[in-house]
Design a protein around this motif. Structure first.
Motif, PDB file in Angstrom:
ATOM      1  N   GLU A 174       0.820  -1.196   0.000  1.00 31.68           N
ATOM      2  CA  GLU A 174       0.000   0.000   0.000  1.00 31.68           C
ATOM      3  C   GLU A 174       0.861   1.257   0.000  1.00 31.68           C
ATOM      4  O   GLU A 174       1.971   1.285   0.529  1.00 31.68           O
ATOM      5  CB  GLU A 174      -0.938   0.023   1.215  1.00 31.68           C
ATOM      6  N   SER A 195      -1.598   9.898 -10.073  1.00 28.07           N
ATOM      7  CA  SER A 195      -1.026   8.566 -10.274  1.00 28.07           C
ATOM      8  C   SER A 195      -0.020   8.181  -9.212  1.00 28.07           C
ATOM      9  O   SER A 195       0.465   7.054  -9.192  1.00 28.07           O
ATOM     10  CB  SER A 195      -0.353   8.497 -11.650  1.00 28.07           C
ATOM     11  N   ARG A 241      -0.193   7.484  -6.131  1.00 22.72           N
ATOM     12  CA  ARG A 241      -0.560   6.494  -5.124  1.00 22.72           C
ATOM     13  C   ARG A 241      -0.466   5.057  -5.626  1.00 22.72           C
ATOM     14  O   ARG A 241      -0.653   4.126  -4.848  1.00 22.72           O
ATOM     15  CB  ARG A 241      -1.995   6.759  -4.648  1.00 22.72           C
ATOM     16  N   TYR A 242      -0.172   4.882  -6.891  1.00 21.55           N
ATOM     17  CA  TYR A 242      -0.214   3.536  -7.472  1.00 21.55           C
ATOM     18  C   TYR A 242       1.192   2.985  -7.680  1.00 21.55           C
ATOM     19  O   TYR A 242       2.027   3.620  -8.319  1.00 21.55           O
ATOM     20  CB  TYR A 242      -0.983   3.572  -8.794  1.00 21.55           C
ATOM     21  N   ASP A 243       1.433   1.777  -7.175  1.00 22.32           N
ATOM     22  CA  ASP A 243       2.786   1.234  -7.285  1.00 22.32           C
ATOM     23  C   ASP A 243       3.191   0.985  -8.735  1.00 22.32           C
ATOM     24  O   ASP A 243       4.377   1.004  -9.054  1.00 22.32           O
ATOM     25  CB  ASP A 243       2.946  -0.025  -6.434  1.00 22.32           C
ATOM     26  N   SER A 244       2.221   0.786  -9.605  1.00 21.35           N
ATOM     27  CA  SER A 244       2.540   0.569 -11.019  1.00 21.35           C
ATOM     28  C   SER A 244       3.110   1.815 -11.686  1.00 21.35           C
ATOM     29  O   SER A 244       3.657   1.743 -12.788  1.00 21.35           O
ATOM     30  CB  SER A 244       1.296   0.108 -11.774  1.00 21.35           C
ATOM     31  N   SER A 245       3.005   2.966 -11.024  1.00 19.89           N
ATOM     32  CA  SER A 245       3.533   4.212 -11.576  1.00 19.89           C
ATOM     33  C   SER A 245       5.039   4.340 -11.390  1.00 19.89           C
ATOM     34  O   SER A 245       5.663   5.220 -11.984  1.00 19.89           O
ATOM     35  CB  SER A 245       2.846   5.413 -10.912  1.00 19.89           C
TER      36      SER A 245
END
Length: 125
Positions: free
Chosen positions: A45, A105, A107-111
């Protein structure tokens, strides 16, 4: 880009801890650095992020007001000051870096394209 996180350990509830993330990169233009965490049996998270240029920050609701992210550009280091920690803050904490991120964007680990090894934080009750 390489990231090295450190500073984890065992701390009592209500105490404080400071994590560090040393970032090695040829350029920091348009980069953001974030902290994520993963507790046992849970998904990773978002915790907080900071833009290298300008220093704008974003926090997860669960840590806002207790944790503070900051950077020292001279040392290429991002810090996570953790105050009033709770047992639910126990997790492996990871720092990550990415370029060209927009606020929505972050907050997203894929970023994030680059990740350091984690550092364990354990909060005892």
């Amino acid at each position: 880009v390489q990231l090295q996180a450190s500073g984890g350990g065992l701390v009592q509830a209500g105490g404080s801890l400071r994590l560090s993330c040393v970032v090695s990169a040829n350029t920091f233009t348009n980069y953001a650095v974030a902290w994520f965490r993963q507790a046992p049996g849970k998904e990773r998270e978002f915790v907080t992020s900071i833009k290298w240029s300008g220093g704008s920050t974003t926090y997860a609701d669960s840590v806002r007001g207790r944790f503070t992210i900051s950077k020292d550009t001279a040392k290429n280091t991002v810090y996570l000051q953790m105050n009033r920690v709770k047992p639910e803050d126990t997790a492996v904490y990871y720092c990550a870096a990415g370029s060209g991120l927009i606020t929505s964007s972050m907050r997203y680990d894929s970023s994030y394209s680059y990740w350091g090894h984690g550092t364990q934080v354990t909060v005892s009750s």
